[in-house]
Structure formats: structure tokens, C-alpha cells
Motif scaffolding. Structure first.
Motif, short mmCIF file in Angstrom:
data_model
loop_
_atom_site.label_atom_id
_atom_site.label_comp_id
_atom_site.label_asym_id
_atom_site.label_seq_id
_atom_site.Cartn_x
_atom_site.Cartn_y
_atom_site.Cartn_z
N TYR A 142 69.29 46.71 14.28
CA TYR A 142 70.32 45.74 13.88
C TYR A 142 71.17 45.38 15.10
CZ TYR A 142 74.67 43.94 11.86
OH TYR A 142 75.77 43.16 11.56
N ASP A 310 78.24 37.41 2.66
CA ASP A 310 78.58 38.83 2.50
C ASP A 310 77.41 39.66 1.98
OD1 ASP A 310 81.10 38.27 3.38
OD2 ASP A 310 81.99 38.14 1.37
N GLU A 311 76.43 39.00 1.38
CA GLU A 311 75.28 39.71 0.81
C GLU A 311 74.07 39.70 1.74
OE1 GLU A 311 74.46 38.15 -3.19
OE2 GLU A 311 76.40 37.12 -3.06
N ASP A 314 72.67 43.17 3.33
CA ASP A 314 72.04 44.04 2.32
C ASP A 314 70.69 43.47 1.89
OD1 ASP A 314 74.11 45.83 2.37
OD2 ASP A 314 75.13 45.01 0.61
N LYS A 315 70.63 42.15 1.73
CA LYS A 315 69.38 41.52 1.31
C LYS A 315 68.32 41.66 2.39
CE LYS A 315 66.76 39.13 -1.44
NZ LYS A 315 66.32 39.71 -2.73
N VAL A 317 68.13 43.98 4.73
CA VAL A 317 67.72 45.39 4.79
C VAL A 317 66.75 45.70 3.65
CG1 VAL A 317 68.53 47.77 4.48
CG2 VAL A 317 69.78 46.21 5.98
N GLU A 318 67.03 45.19 2.47
CA GLU A 318 66.12 45.39 1.33
C GLU A 318 64.74 44.81 1.62
OE1 GLU A 318 65.53 43.34 -3.03
OE2 GLU A 318 67.59 43.66 -2.34
#
Length: 464
Positions: A142, A310-311, A314-315, A317-318
Motif C-alpha cells: 500500500y 471512504d470505502e 476497504d473495497k 483490499v477485499e
């Protein structure tokens, strides 16, 4: 004390300015007209698309005459109104008018330098754009990149971040708060993710009627990662050079974009003076993508996966976790096949009654070829060699010979290779191996270790 708790006057003083009375910033109708005349002149002379400049200028005169800017009472509100109007009319997000700091007195250069020296060094704080680089769970890299500073400054920081990424199984580059920067820096970072000399982007400039092409660079100061799964995070605050990076990756289908549609600013340019109170940014060039033959001006770069800013992390990474897991299952199956083939061949070596030199001629090249299909092949061979050097020295000699061919910088390979040879009573070759290692060793500790090994081997064996 943070800036939000400072009065306007105090904050201005920190910037090396003295605030003037509010009426000093008032703007008259004549001043507005003069500013608009200057703006149309600058647009005519410098704007990248002359026909757009002409159309915009005509509409600007009419808008002024119809009272569109009548509500603006000072230079700040006038500049804001002009910016909004110009961007909407010319469909160019880079166009903007700015009010200069206004005051009765501007501090001298000494005071300005003193103030700057007593402020936090923002460029250093941001590591020239590379705010952070880390490896997340499941070996996902990252990078939080806040700007594409000029390459001379940012390159060491980009290289350091990419060095950390070198052995990751997926990479996420976060451009959600990146406002752009140097096209040379965009080109350099892009080049880490391609191994072909592809045309990434072109910039056309009206002045000189010149076009500059930006190709993938043949070399970067790090490991290229042309196959690593790549994710780019975007938001409505992703602008300019950050949009170019995203667009390059999107059009080349090299990365998955996750987040929001970007700001839509594709035309580079520079600042021009309108008068003592106002200045403006004018686009003097435009980006041309080799795939689409256009760019992202006004429309922005649309992500592959649209989610709120903001999401986005996380998306990504998923998604990366799923790809990493799927790739691992495929790689695991491949390794199982290669490992079984390697161990079957090595079993033949162990059971062979050939001399060490004949075994080397018969099997070494085949074993080396097989083990190179596995990660860290020298370590794989050396681990087995360390296990057998004392109890099966002939087999260990064969293995250490291959390990040294794969990596001649590990001096322990030479030390235990010599020990295995000594077990076979081949002291002449054992000493030759130590000497070979000593010629290659650069570290004093390694040299001392090899000398100690040689001394150990030369000690006479005392019988009981």
C-alpha cells in the motif's frame, strides 16, 4: 496553536503580511472591466485551443455587460465568480482566477525567509508526495501518494516505496488526496508496472506547436512489477497528474480503479498576471491519450468499481485478497508439480554410485533448471545441503556446488561445502573452495569466518 484558532490578522502576520482595511480590497466596475479585458487578451494569446478562447471571450464580455459579476464586491469574490464561470463555459477545470494577498505593506524578503524557516517543512513532511508505504495483511502493498512532485526530488522516495513493494502479491496506490504534479514523475511511477516500451500519454502545447510523448522507461531504480495485481484508489479530489496516472492504467488495462470519478483536470498550463490584485491559471497545453485519442478533461476518470472515497481502500483490499488467494492456489499447484519433479531427480542423485564429478556432469544442470522454477532456489538447495553435509557428504557436495552457482555471495555455502569435501578426505579441493570464497568475500566477518573454517579443517584429527 492551530491556524483555525487564529484571528485573520494574526494568520496574515504569520504569512508575512499586514492586513489592510476591508475597503482596500473593494473592486470597482471599471476595475472589473479592465480585468476582463486583460483576461480575454491572455486567453487569446495563450489558451491551448484558440477557437475555445475566442468563444469564451465573446461570452465573457456579454456576461459582464449583462451584470453577471455585479454581486462581486471585492477581488476575492470576483475571482471566485470568474473561476466558476470560466470553468463552466470553457469546460476546463484548470482555468482559475486567484486574488493576490492584499495589504498596505508586504514584508521584505528577509522577513519572508525567516517566516518560512520557522514553519514546518511541508515537502519533507510529505516525503515529496510519498506520505506512507506499508505492507498490509496477506502481503498486500500500500502506497499513500499525495502528489507527483518533480522527479529530481521525489524519485528517491518513490524508489524506496517501490522497494518495499517488490515482494508483495498485490499493490494498492492511493491517489484519493493527490492533486497531481509533474508528468515526468507520473511517467516514472508508471514505468514500474510495465515491461514494454508503450506510449503512456502525450502533451500538446500551443506555444511552438509542440507535442511531448511520454513512453514507459526502459529502466527504473528498482524491480519492475509488470504482472503484480494493481489497484488505484480515486476520489473527486484526484486531479491532474494523478488523473493521468489513473487514466494511463485504466486505458492500458493495467490496474483496477476503485473509488469515485476524478476531478476532471487534464490541461496543463501556468499562472499569468492580470493586474496587481489578480492572477489566473491558463491551460497552455492538453493531454492526448494514445488509446482514446482524448483525455479526462471535465468528465474525469471513471473507476472500474464505483464506491465512496471512504470505502475505496476497504473495497480494494477485499478485491486484492481474493486475487491473491486465487493466485496462490494456482501457484501452489504449480509448485507441487515442480517440487515433486525436483525431489525425484535428487533421489536419483542420492542413490547414484557415480563419482562427485560424474554426478555433477549428469545431474547438476537438470537440478539447477528445476530448482529455478521455485522461489529462492539457492535457499531450497542449501537447506538440504546443510542437512546432509555431515551424514551424506557426497550428496552435500553436489548440492553446495549448485547452491554456489545460484548465489556466490553467501559465504556459509563455501564453508560447509569445504566441510563436506573434508569429510570425503578431499582436503585439496576443500582448501580450493575456501580460497574461492575468500576471493569473493567483501565483508570482514565473512572473511574471518572462512579463515576460521580453513584453520579448523587443517587441524589434525586426533584418534582416541
Amino acid at each position: 496553536m492551530s491556524p483555525k484558532h487564529l484571528s485573520t490578522a494574526a494568520l496574515a502576520l504569520l504569512l508575512g503580511l499586514v492586513v489592510a482595511p476591508s475597503q482596500a480590497n473593494a473592486i470597482t466596475q471599471n476595475e472589473k472591466q479592465a480585468a476582463i479585458e486583460k483576461i480575454t487578451q491572455l486567453m487569446t494569446e495563450h489558451y491551448v485551443f484558440p477557437e475555445v478562447a475566442t468563444q469564451t471571450n465573446d461570452k465573457l464580455y456579454k456576461a459582464f455587460q449583462s451584470g453577471h459579476f455585479a454581486s462581486a464586491q471585492d477581488h476575492k469574490s470576483f475571482s471566485k465568480a470568474l473561476t466558476e464561470w470560466l470553468r463552466t463555459t470553457a469546460k476546463d477545470r484548470h482555468l482559475r482566477v486567484r486574488a493576490n494577498p492584499v495589504g498596505e505593506e508586504v514584508s521584505g524578503i528577509e522577513s519572508s525567509i525567516r517566516d518560512n524557516l520557522l514553519k514546518p517543512a511541508r515537502h519533507k513532511f510529505l516525503n515529496y508526495g510519498v506520505l506512507s508505504a506499508s505492507v498490509l495483511e496477506n502481503n498486500i502493498g500500500y502506497i499513500d501518494l499525495r502528489s507527483f512532485y518533480r522527479l529530481a526530488d521525489s524519485k528517491p522516495y518513490i524508489d524506496a516505496a517501490m522497494k518495499l513493494m517488490a515482494k508483495t502479491d498485490a499493490v494498492i496506490i492511493d491517489l484519493r488526496k493527490n492533486g497531481g504534479g509533474s508528468p515526468r514523475t507520473v511517467q516514472y511511477l508508471c514505468s514500474y508496472f510495465f515491461d514494454e516500451k508503450l506510449l503512456l500519454n502525450s502533451l500538446y502545447f500551443r506555444e511552438g506547436d509542440e507535442t511531448t510523448d511520454f513512453y514507459v522507461l526502459d529502466e527504473v531504480d528498482g524491480k519492475k512489477m509488470p504482472d503484480v495485481p494493481l489497484y488505484v484508489l480515486t476520489s473527486s479530489k484526484t486531479y491532474s497528474g494523478a488523473e493521468e496516472f489513473s487514466y494511463n492504467m485504466l486505458t492500458r488495462k493495467r490496474a483496477t480503479l476503485v473509488g469515485e470519478t476524478t476531478g476532471g483536470a487534464a490541461n496543463p498550463g501556468g499562472m499569468f498576471t492580470i493586474n496587481d490584485e489578480l492572477r489566473m491559471f491558463i491551460a497552455t497545453g492538453t493531454a492526448i491519450n494514445p488509446i482514446t485519442q482524448t483525455n479526462w478533461e471535465t468528465v474525469g476518470v471513471k473507476p472500474d468499481v464505483a464506491v465512496g472515497a471512504d470505502e475505496a481502500l476497504d473495497k480494494a483490499v477485499e478485491m486484492a485478497n481474493k486475487v491473491v488467494e486465487a493466485n496462490w492456489l494456482t501457484e501452489k499447484s504449480r509448485r507441487e508439480v515442480e517440487t515433486d519433479r525436483l525431489f525425484a531427480l535428487l533421489q536419483k542423485v542420492r542413490q547414484s554410485d557415480k563419482s562427485p564429478s560424474d554426478a555433477r556432469s549428469a545431474y547438476a544442470a537438470k537440478v539447477s533448471k528445476l530448482v529455478k522454477q521455485l522461489p529462492e532456489p539457492d535457499r531450497v538447495i542449501a537447506e538440504m545441503a546443510y542437512e546432509y553435509w555431515d551424514k551424506e557428504p557426497k550428496y552435500a557436495v553436489f548440492l553446495f556446488d549448485i547452491a554456489v552457482q545460484l548465489n556466490n555471495q553467501n559465504m556459509y555455502f563455501f564453508a560447509y561445502w569445504a566441510r563436506a569435501l573434508a569429510k570425503l578426505n578431499n582436503m585439496h579441493q576443500a582448501k580450493s573452495v575456501i580460497e574461492q570464497g575468500l576471493k569473493l568475500a567483501t565483508d570482514k566477518e565473512d572473511k574471518d569466518m572462512l579463515q576460521d573454517t580453513l584453520a579448523e579443517l587443517e587441524q589434525p584429527v586426533v584418534g582416541l
